[in-house]
Design a protein around this motif. Structure first.
Motif, short mmCIF file in Angstrom:
data_model
loop_
_atom_site.label_atom_id
_atom_site.label_comp_id
_atom_site.label_asym_id
_atom_site.label_seq_id
_atom_site.Cartn_x
_atom_site.Cartn_y
_atom_site.Cartn_z
N TRP A 39 0.85 -1.20 0.00
CA TRP A 39 0.00 0.00 0.00
C TRP A 39 0.89 1.26 0.00
O TRP A 39 0.67 2.18 -0.80
CB TRP A 39 -0.94 0.04 1.22
CG TRP A 39 -1.99 1.13 1.10
CD1 TRP A 39 -3.25 0.99 0.61
CD2 TRP A 39 -1.84 2.52 1.41
NE1 TRP A 39 -3.90 2.21 0.60
CE2 TRP A 39 -3.06 3.17 1.09
CE3 TRP A 39 -0.80 3.30 1.93
CZ2 TRP A 39 -3.28 4.54 1.28
CZ3 TRP A 39 -1.00 4.67 2.11
CH2 TRP A 39 -2.23 5.27 1.79
N ARG A 43 0.85 3.76 -3.20
CA ARG A 43 0.13 5.03 -3.00
C ARG A 43 1.07 6.23 -2.83
O ARG A 43 0.64 7.36 -3.01
CB ARG A 43 -0.80 4.96 -1.76
CG ARG A 43 -1.81 3.84 -1.75
CD ARG A 43 -2.61 3.76 -3.00
NE ARG A 43 -3.52 4.88 -3.21
CZ ARG A 43 -4.17 5.14 -4.34
NH1 ARG A 43 -4.01 4.34 -5.38
NH2 ARG A 43 -4.97 6.17 -4.43
N ARG A 156 -2.11 5.67 10.73
CA ARG A 156 -1.55 5.10 9.49
C ARG A 156 -1.65 6.09 8.33
O ARG A 156 -1.04 5.91 7.29
CB ARG A 156 -2.24 3.79 9.13
CG ARG A 156 -3.66 3.97 8.64
CD ARG A 156 -4.24 2.65 8.17
NE ARG A 156 -5.57 2.84 7.61
CZ ARG A 156 -6.25 1.92 6.97
NH1 ARG A 156 -5.72 0.72 6.81
NH2 ARG A 156 -7.44 2.16 6.50
N PRO A 160 3.38 6.66 7.87
CA PRO A 160 4.20 6.13 6.77
C PRO A 160 4.75 7.22 5.85
O PRO A 160 5.71 6.98 5.12
CB PRO A 160 3.21 5.25 5.99
CG PRO A 160 2.07 4.99 6.91
CD PRO A 160 1.98 6.18 7.79
N MET A 219 -4.07 15.58 8.97
CA MET A 219 -3.92 15.88 7.54
C MET A 219 -5.10 15.35 6.75
O MET A 219 -5.47 14.19 6.89
CB MET A 219 -2.62 15.23 7.02
CG MET A 219 -2.41 15.43 5.53
SD MET A 219 -0.76 14.95 4.98
CE MET A 219 -0.93 13.19 4.80
N GLY A 221 -5.45 14.23 3.59
CA GLY A 221 -4.49 13.86 2.55
C GLY A 221 -4.97 14.06 1.12
O GLY A 221 -4.24 14.59 0.29
N THR A 222 -6.22 13.64 0.85
CA THR A 222 -6.67 13.69 -0.55
C THR A 222 -6.80 15.14 -1.03
O THR A 222 -6.40 15.47 -2.16
CB THR A 222 -8.01 12.95 -0.70
OG1 THR A 222 -7.85 11.65 -0.07
CG2 THR A 222 -8.39 12.74 -2.14
N PHE A 225 -3.36 16.53 -1.57
CA PHE A 225 -2.82 15.95 -2.82
C PHE A 225 -3.28 16.77 -4.02
O PHE A 225 -2.48 17.15 -4.88
CB PHE A 225 -3.32 14.49 -2.93
CG PHE A 225 -2.75 13.72 -4.08
CD1 PHE A 225 -3.11 14.00 -5.39
CD2 PHE A 225 -1.85 12.68 -3.85
CE1 PHE A 225 -2.58 13.29 -6.45
CE2 PHE A 225 -1.31 11.96 -4.91
CZ PHE A 225 -1.69 12.27 -6.22
N HIS A 256 9.06 19.01 -4.45
CA HIS A 256 8.97 18.54 -3.07
C HIS A 256 8.56 17.06 -3.06
O HIS A 256 7.60 16.66 -3.71
CB HIS A 256 7.95 19.38 -2.32
CG HIS A 256 7.59 18.82 -0.98
ND1 HIS A 256 8.55 18.45 -0.06
CD2 HIS A 256 6.39 18.54 -0.42
CE1 HIS A 256 7.94 17.98 1.02
NE2 HIS A 256 6.64 18.00 0.83
N ASN A 286 8.68 11.85 3.16
CA ASN A 286 8.51 13.31 3.06
C ASN A 286 9.25 13.96 4.22
O ASN A 286 8.83 13.87 5.38
CB ASN A 286 7.01 13.63 3.12
CG ASN A 286 6.72 15.12 3.07
OD1 ASN A 286 7.62 15.94 3.21
ND2 ASN A 286 5.46 15.46 2.89
N GLY A 317 3.36 23.08 0.68
CA GLY A 317 3.22 22.58 2.04
C GLY A 317 2.04 23.16 2.78
O GLY A 317 1.22 23.91 2.22
#
Ligand code: UT7
Length: 350
Positions: A39, A43, A156, A160, A219, A221-222, A225, A256, A286, A317
């Motif tokens: 994963w 990802r 999680r 990561p 965060m 995340g999506t 992104f 970045h 990161n 960021g």
């Protein structure tokens, strides 16, 4: 982007990066979190990250990286130190003066810039401004972060992704046409989206909280992104336009290192071929403000960046903040790989 009249230029004269020795790979993480190597790799492109062990802090990483950049520049004479970090050793004071003192530079101007993962590009622009204003003729610019101390150990969604590290450059006063001259710059922010990546507690707004998770990074995340991909592409285009470079003149795109899929999306938006995208996230994760100088160091050491190459740099960021710049790669001396333990393993295997 405001009109940028070049009154002299800041020129890249030294480069270095440092990673803490302790490595945590995806297999180790998947033993304690509900995740898998497969994963994380598919990802994000991340295979491992270096993290600080107790007793090691952002100032330590910044000092090691700064010392390597000064060595590469062949001189420890600098008038100022700008440290890009969102994880200073203390909320107050800034960490830059401690880094300067540790490097034997007590007395020089030293301050932190916090633009999180875009911090290194902001710090390059700040240092270039010091040089253009005549306030300094040589500046040590460091990006260092320890996001492993900000992620909730059981999350999680963030553990990561992040790693720790430091990277640095020495900038000297020079002329706009020479190799290594930085610029133009393109910088932006959008504070209305601050909540997309935030550590709610510990600052002046919420000194204390009964919920321990408020002290860790939250965060979305999506959404991050999506913004990262669009904003880095827009900003890169602005820099290309201001530099007068066609996209097919770019030899290397150094973005970045947050997610290899973001880098590929930006490259696709821009029309930069995949093979011209510098990617070192597999080994680092990161590293926030350290990510750009770490990627530059890796690409310089492995020969990807060659003197005269046209290099486009872009970062994004929390904040939100983002920005880009460009340079033609200079001849640099004594740039060392930050992956020392791997070099030792390779040498032992010979
Ligand atoms: O430096 C700037 C700051 N940060 C960034 O730029 C990060 C930007 N965001 C990203 O890189 C990506 O959004 C992430 C890597 C954080 C997440 O990737 P994603 O493709 O956006 O995944 P997602 O959050 O939409 O989650 C997809 C699935 C979900 O499961 P369901 O709802 O489809 O069943 C998540 O629960 O993946 C699940 N998931 C995981 N599974 C295994 C989320 N994290 C993990 C994980 N391991 N670590």
């Amino acid at each position: 982007m405001p009109t940028q009249e070049m009154r002299g230029a800041a020129v890249l004269a030294g480069l270095g990066a440092w990673l803490p020795p302790h490595v945590v790979d995806n297999h180790e993480l998947s033993q304690r979190l509900d995740t898998s190597d497969e994963w994380i790799r598919t990802r994000t492109g991340i295979g491992q990250r270096h993290i600080v062990t107790p007793g090691m802090s952002t100032v330590d990483l910044a000092t090691e990286a700064g010392a390597l950049a000064l060595r590469s520049a062949g001189s420890d004479q600098v008038d100022a130190l700008v440290l890009a970090t969102a994880t200073p050793d203390q909320v107050c004071p800034a960490s830059a003066p401690q880094v300067a003192s540790r490097l034997g530079l007590t007395g020089i101007a030293a301050f932190d810039v916090n633009a999180v993962c875009a911090g290194f590009v902001y710090a390059l622009a700040t240092a270039s401004g010091l040089i253009a204003a005549g306030a300094a003729s040589r500046v040590l610019v460091v990006g260092a972060d320890t996001f492993s101390t900000l992620v909730e150990p059981n999350d999680r969604g963030t553990v990561p992704i992040f790693g720790d590290g430091g990277g640095a450059v020495v900038l000297r006063a020079g002329t706009p046409g020479e190799l290594g001259a930085l610029g133009p710059f393109d910088l932006h922010s959008d504070g209305e989206l601050a909540d997309l990546l935030v550590v709610p507690a510990g600052g002046s707004k919420m000194r204390r909280s009964d919920d321990p998770t408020d002290y860790f990074l939250a965060m979305q995340g999506t959404a991050v992104f999506r913004h990262a991909s669009a904003r880095m592409a827009e900003s890169s285009r602005e820099v290309l336009r201001a530099a007068g470079w066609a996209v097919d003149e770019v030899d290397s795109f150094v973005g970045h290192q947050a997610n290899v899929r973001i880098l590929n999306a930006v490259a696709k938006h821009l029309g930069v071929p995949k093979e011209d995208v510098v990617v070192n996230i597999e080994r680092t994760g990161n590293t926030s403000a350290a990510s750009i100088p770490l990627a530059l160091t890796d690409a310089c050491v492995d020969g990807t960046l060659k003197p005269g190459d046209k290099v486009l740099i872009s970062a994004f960021g929390a904040g939100l903040t983002w920005g880009s710049t460009a340079l033609r790669w200079p001849e640099l001396a004594d740039v060392e790989s930050p992956h020392r333990e791997q070099r030792i393993v390779q040498a032992a295997a010979l």
